[in-house]
Design an enzyme around this catalytic site. Structure first.
Site, short mmCIF file in Angstrom:
data_model
loop_
_atom_site.label_atom_id
_atom_site.label_comp_id
_atom_site.label_asym_id
_atom_site.label_seq_id
_atom_site.Cartn_x
_atom_site.Cartn_y
_atom_site.Cartn_z
N LYS A 27 29.24 -45.30 16.62
CA LYS A 27 30.70 -45.41 16.67
C LYS A 27 31.14 -46.72 17.32
O LYS A 27 32.18 -47.28 16.97
CB LYS A 27 31.29 -44.20 17.43
CG LYS A 27 31.16 -42.89 16.67
CD LYS A 27 31.89 -42.94 15.33
CE LYS A 27 31.95 -41.60 14.65
NZ LYS A 27 32.70 -41.62 13.35
N ILE B 292 40.05 -33.87 10.55
CA ILE B 292 40.85 -35.09 10.63
C ILE B 292 41.10 -35.68 9.24
O ILE B 292 42.20 -36.10 8.92
CB ILE B 292 40.16 -36.13 11.54
CG1 ILE B 292 40.16 -35.65 12.99
CG2 ILE B 292 40.85 -37.49 11.44
CD1 ILE B 292 39.38 -36.53 13.94
N TYR C 124 24.87 -41.25 18.49
CA TYR C 124 26.20 -41.12 17.88
C TYR C 124 27.16 -42.14 18.50
O TYR C 124 27.91 -42.84 17.81
CB TYR C 124 26.70 -39.70 18.09
CG TYR C 124 28.12 -39.43 17.66
CD1 TYR C 124 28.42 -39.13 16.34
CD2 TYR C 124 29.18 -39.45 18.58
CE1 TYR C 124 29.73 -38.86 15.93
CE2 TYR C 124 30.48 -39.20 18.19
CZ TYR C 124 30.75 -38.90 16.87
OH TYR C 124 32.03 -38.64 16.48
N THR D 283 38.21 -29.77 16.04
CA THR D 283 37.57 -29.58 14.74
C THR D 283 36.19 -28.99 14.96
O THR D 283 35.65 -29.03 16.08
CB THR D 283 37.41 -30.91 13.98
OG1 THR D 283 36.47 -31.73 14.69
CG2 THR D 283 38.74 -31.65 13.85
N SER E 138 35.28 -43.30 17.54
CA SER E 138 35.36 -42.17 18.46
C SER E 138 35.52 -42.71 19.87
O SER E 138 35.09 -43.83 20.19
CB SER E 138 34.08 -41.33 18.39
OG SER E 138 33.96 -40.46 19.50
#
Length: 284
Positions: A193, A51, A189, A224, A176
């Protein structure tokens, strides 16, 4: 250091105030879009792959001089060579955003020769660590929050004097979809975010008097290497398709145009906003 450009990655030297160097060749897409970000400078962290790389390329295609960065010199060199080969104005530097010495801006060739910074796009993040919240060690929490939440704020603090020289600017954080729809295997995580949504709003209020806008990009599942851990969960896709009708994985380029728009004068009255690029939306 964030401000030590190696000979290969320091792509140009120009007079002050900043002027775009002559371009060897522009891509047809750049010619079509026009230089909407001409004479402006963007620093993009985590921008040698995925990204971040797509964002760096688009900003350069739209006329900006872009400083690409990541943790490894080899990756920085490769990205700079590729983008310069497309006739784009870029330079590069090694920057591990979690290290204080790499965030220090003193002496970086790109900043010295550009005369300031207009845009800061914080893409660098921590690879998702599989596991639940209660099973996450203190080391995992520290790394996740340090790189994802604390580092962008501290980097902005370092670059703010360079942005104030421009009498305005734009900062973009990358969150995210996990902030709204927590991935079951990536709970720490997800929390980091989610924190970026709050950081976006807090910084936007604080920086509004300086005419610096702060917005947040919220990607969905993008193709990705970073997202491979998510691809391995077929139940996620079943859920996404049933809930949103999402039929494809996003591409890095899907995230690039909106960032260029948020940096442009067309977005001059947009700040504190979080925009999903996910083939769906989880907020009103």
């Amino acid at each position: 250091s964030m401000l030590k450009a190696k000979p290969l990655t320091q792509a140009w030297r120009g007079p002050l105030p900043f002027e775009l160097p002559p371009l060897v060749r522009r891509t047809s897409s750049a010619v079509t879009r026009g230089a909407t970000l001409a004479n402006q400078v963007a620093v993009v962290t985590g921008s040698t792959k995925g990204i971040g790389f797509a964002i760096a390329r688009r900003l350069a295609q739209d006329g900006a001089h872009v400083v690409v960065s990541s943790r490894k010199q080899q990756n920085v060199d490769q990205a700079v060579v590729e983008l310069q080969g497309e006739g784009l104005s870029v330079s590069g530097t090694v920057c591990h955003v979690g290290k204080a010495e790499d965030r220090e801006p003193g002496g970086h060739g790109a900043l010295k020769h550009c005369g300031g910074v207009d845009f800061l796009i914080c893409v660098a993040g921590v690879n998702p660590l599989v596991g639940g919240i209660l099973g996450s060690s203190e080391q995992v929490w520290d790394k996740m929050l340090n790189v994802t939440v604390k580092a962008p704020a501290l980097l902005l603090t370092q670059l703010l004097p360079h942005m104030e020289k421009r009498k305005g600017g734009s900062m973009i954080l990358i969150s995210s979809v996990g902030a709204y729809m927590p991935y079951s295997k990536l709970r720490a995580y997800n929390v980091s975010k989610t924190a970026l949504l709050g950081l976006t709003k807090a910084l936007a209020v604080e920086l509004a008097p300086k005419n610096i806008r702060v917005n947040c990009l919220v990607p969905g599942v993008i193709d990705t290497a970073f997202s491979q851990v998510v691809f391995e969960d077929p139940s996620l896709w079943t859920y996404m398709k049933a809930l949103c009708g999402t039929q494809r994985v996003g591409q890095p380029e899907d995230c690039a145009g909106i960032v260029s728009f948020l940096c442009s004068s067309d977005a001059s009255y947009i700040t504190a906003e979080s925009i999903m690029v996910a083939g769906c939306s989880f907020h009103l």
